[in-house]
Design a protein around this motif. Sequence first.
Motif, PDB file in Angstrom:
ATOM      1  N   HIS A  35     -12.944  -4.844  -7.139  1.00 41.45           N
ATOM      2  CA  HIS A  35     -12.369  -5.074  -5.812  1.00 41.45           C
ATOM      3  C   HIS A  35     -13.020  -6.267  -5.118  1.00 41.45           C
ATOM      4  O   HIS A  35     -12.349  -7.069  -4.469  1.00 41.45           O
ATOM      5  N   ALA A  67      -9.964  -8.486  -3.071  1.00 39.02           N
ATOM      6  CA  ALA A  67      -9.903  -7.649  -1.871  1.00 39.02           C
ATOM      7  C   ALA A  67      -9.143  -8.328  -0.748  1.00 39.02           C
ATOM      8  O   ALA A  67      -8.394  -7.670  -0.001  1.00 39.02           O
ATOM      9  N   HIS A  68      -9.297  -9.634  -0.628  1.00 44.86           N
ATOM     10  CA  HIS A  68      -8.649 -10.359   0.472  1.00 44.86           C
ATOM     11  C   HIS A  68      -7.128 -10.272   0.397  1.00 44.86           C
ATOM     12  O   HIS A  68      -6.446 -10.254   1.416  1.00 44.86           O
ATOM     13  N   THR A 122      -5.493  -7.735  -1.524  1.00 43.06           N
ATOM     14  CA  THR A 122      -5.121  -6.317  -1.591  1.00 43.06           C
ATOM     15  C   THR A 122      -5.027  -5.679  -0.212  1.00 43.06           C
ATOM     16  O   THR A 122      -4.044  -4.992   0.108  1.00 43.06           O
ATOM     17  N   VAL A 123      -6.036  -5.895   0.608  1.00 45.90           N
ATOM     18  CA  VAL A 123      -6.051  -5.266   1.939  1.00 45.90           C
ATOM     19  C   VAL A 123      -4.938  -5.841   2.818  1.00 45.90           C
ATOM     20  O   VAL A 123      -4.289  -5.113   3.581  1.00 45.90           O
ATOM     21  N   ARG A 124      -4.683  -7.137   2.699  1.00 46.54           N
ATOM     22  CA  ARG A 124      -3.585  -7.741   3.464  1.00 46.54           C
ATOM     23  C   ARG A 124      -2.231  -7.210   2.994  1.00 46.54           C
ATOM     24  O   ARG A 124      -1.335  -6.965   3.806  1.00 46.54           O
ATOM     25  N   ARG A 156      -1.648  -4.273   1.750  1.00 51.45           N
ATOM     26  CA  ARG A 156      -1.502  -2.909   2.284  1.00 51.45           C
ATOM     27  C   ARG A 156      -0.991  -2.946   3.720  1.00 51.45           C
ATOM     28  O   ARG A 156      -0.122  -2.144   4.094  1.00 51.45           O
ATOM     29  N   ASP A 157      -1.510  -3.853   4.507  1.00 50.49           N
ATOM     30  CA  ASP A 157      -1.036  -3.991   5.884  1.00 50.49           C
ATOM     31  C   ASP A 157       0.424  -4.435   5.922  1.00 50.49           C
ATOM     32  O   ASP A 157       1.226  -3.928   6.722  1.00 50.49           O
ATOM     33  N   ILE A 169      -7.716   2.930  -0.976  1.00 48.47           N
ATOM     34  CA  ILE A 169      -8.234   2.066  -2.030  1.00 48.47           C
ATOM     35  C   ILE A 169      -9.564   2.635  -2.522  1.00 48.47           C
ATOM     36  O   ILE A 169     -10.551   2.667  -1.785  1.00 48.47           O
ATOM     37  N   GLY A 196     -13.148  -3.573   2.587  1.00 47.88           N
ATOM     38  CA  GLY A 196     -12.163  -2.626   3.091  1.00 47.88           C
ATOM     39  C   GLY A 196     -11.833  -1.471   2.174  1.00 47.88           C
ATOM     40  O   GLY A 196     -10.806  -0.806   2.358  1.00 47.88           O
ATOM     41  N   ASP A 238     -11.846   2.272   0.685  1.00 47.85           N
ATOM     42  CA  ASP A 238     -11.919   3.584   1.345  1.00 47.85           C
ATOM     43  C   ASP A 238     -12.810   4.560   0.607  1.00 47.85           C
ATOM     44  O   ASP A 238     -13.231   5.579   1.175  1.00 47.85           O
TER      45      ASP A 238
END
Length: 264
Positions: free
Chosen positions: A118, A133-134, A136-138, A140-141, A149, A178, A180
């Motif tokens: 990640h 991660a940069h 993946t998290v975006r 998801r939003d 995650i 980010g 979880d």
Amino acid sequence: MDFFSTETPIIGMVHLPPLPGSPGFEGDRDEIRARLLEDAAALESGGVDGIMLENFGDAPFYPDQVPRHVVADVAALAGTLRENVSIPFGVNILRNDVQSALGIAAATDGAFVRVNVHTGARLTDQGLVEGMAHETVRLRDQLDTDVAILADIDVKHSAPLAERSHDEVVGELVERGGADGIIVSGTGTGEVVDTTVLEAVVNARDARGLNAPVLIGSGVTPETAPELLSVADGAIVGTALKEGGKTTNPVDKAAVERLVASVR
């Protein structure tokens, strides 16, 4: 992870056979679907709290993005899984295509995804695998989903490029990346986790005051589970739940029941 009904969830693995396009595919999608349903039924009736769907049979794995036909097949199978189980499930697309896994989970009401790398980078049999991660998290939003995650630390079948403290990596996974939840595994599939590492990760999580469960990602058996789960918050279990203890075999319901009974 409030989508589980227990504080120490056991997540059972559905290791998919080789999918179309992979070297081991045997030409029968119906057989893959039947195996999925049999394994999922054995896991749920045996008492696990969740299921992880993974394209385990697709070796050798793509290092990051898998072809579109793989995404389509796993999505169809995830939809079938959702229609036939009542417990939460997640998706892992090997080796490290978390964006496809996230899209599949969001589209099929999956609760979580697993991501092997990640943040940072690891040396693997697929070469250098780098965290995204940069993105993946975006994503998801953008998908407006709350899919959790679950991120590996020192993922199995890999080596670090440089030695770093567990405190640093835990902080980066959760605070900066980010994630979880954190997954701690042994060196390979079915290999027992190093309890020293497990304790170090839990201690780092606690010292930073992070609300991120630590899950064991390999090597859990009825014999090791009570001690390991006195430290960790849950486990992802595959090999120990299979007939004859072989990862590629069908799920053995009696083995599931033994594992669950050892920690309940």
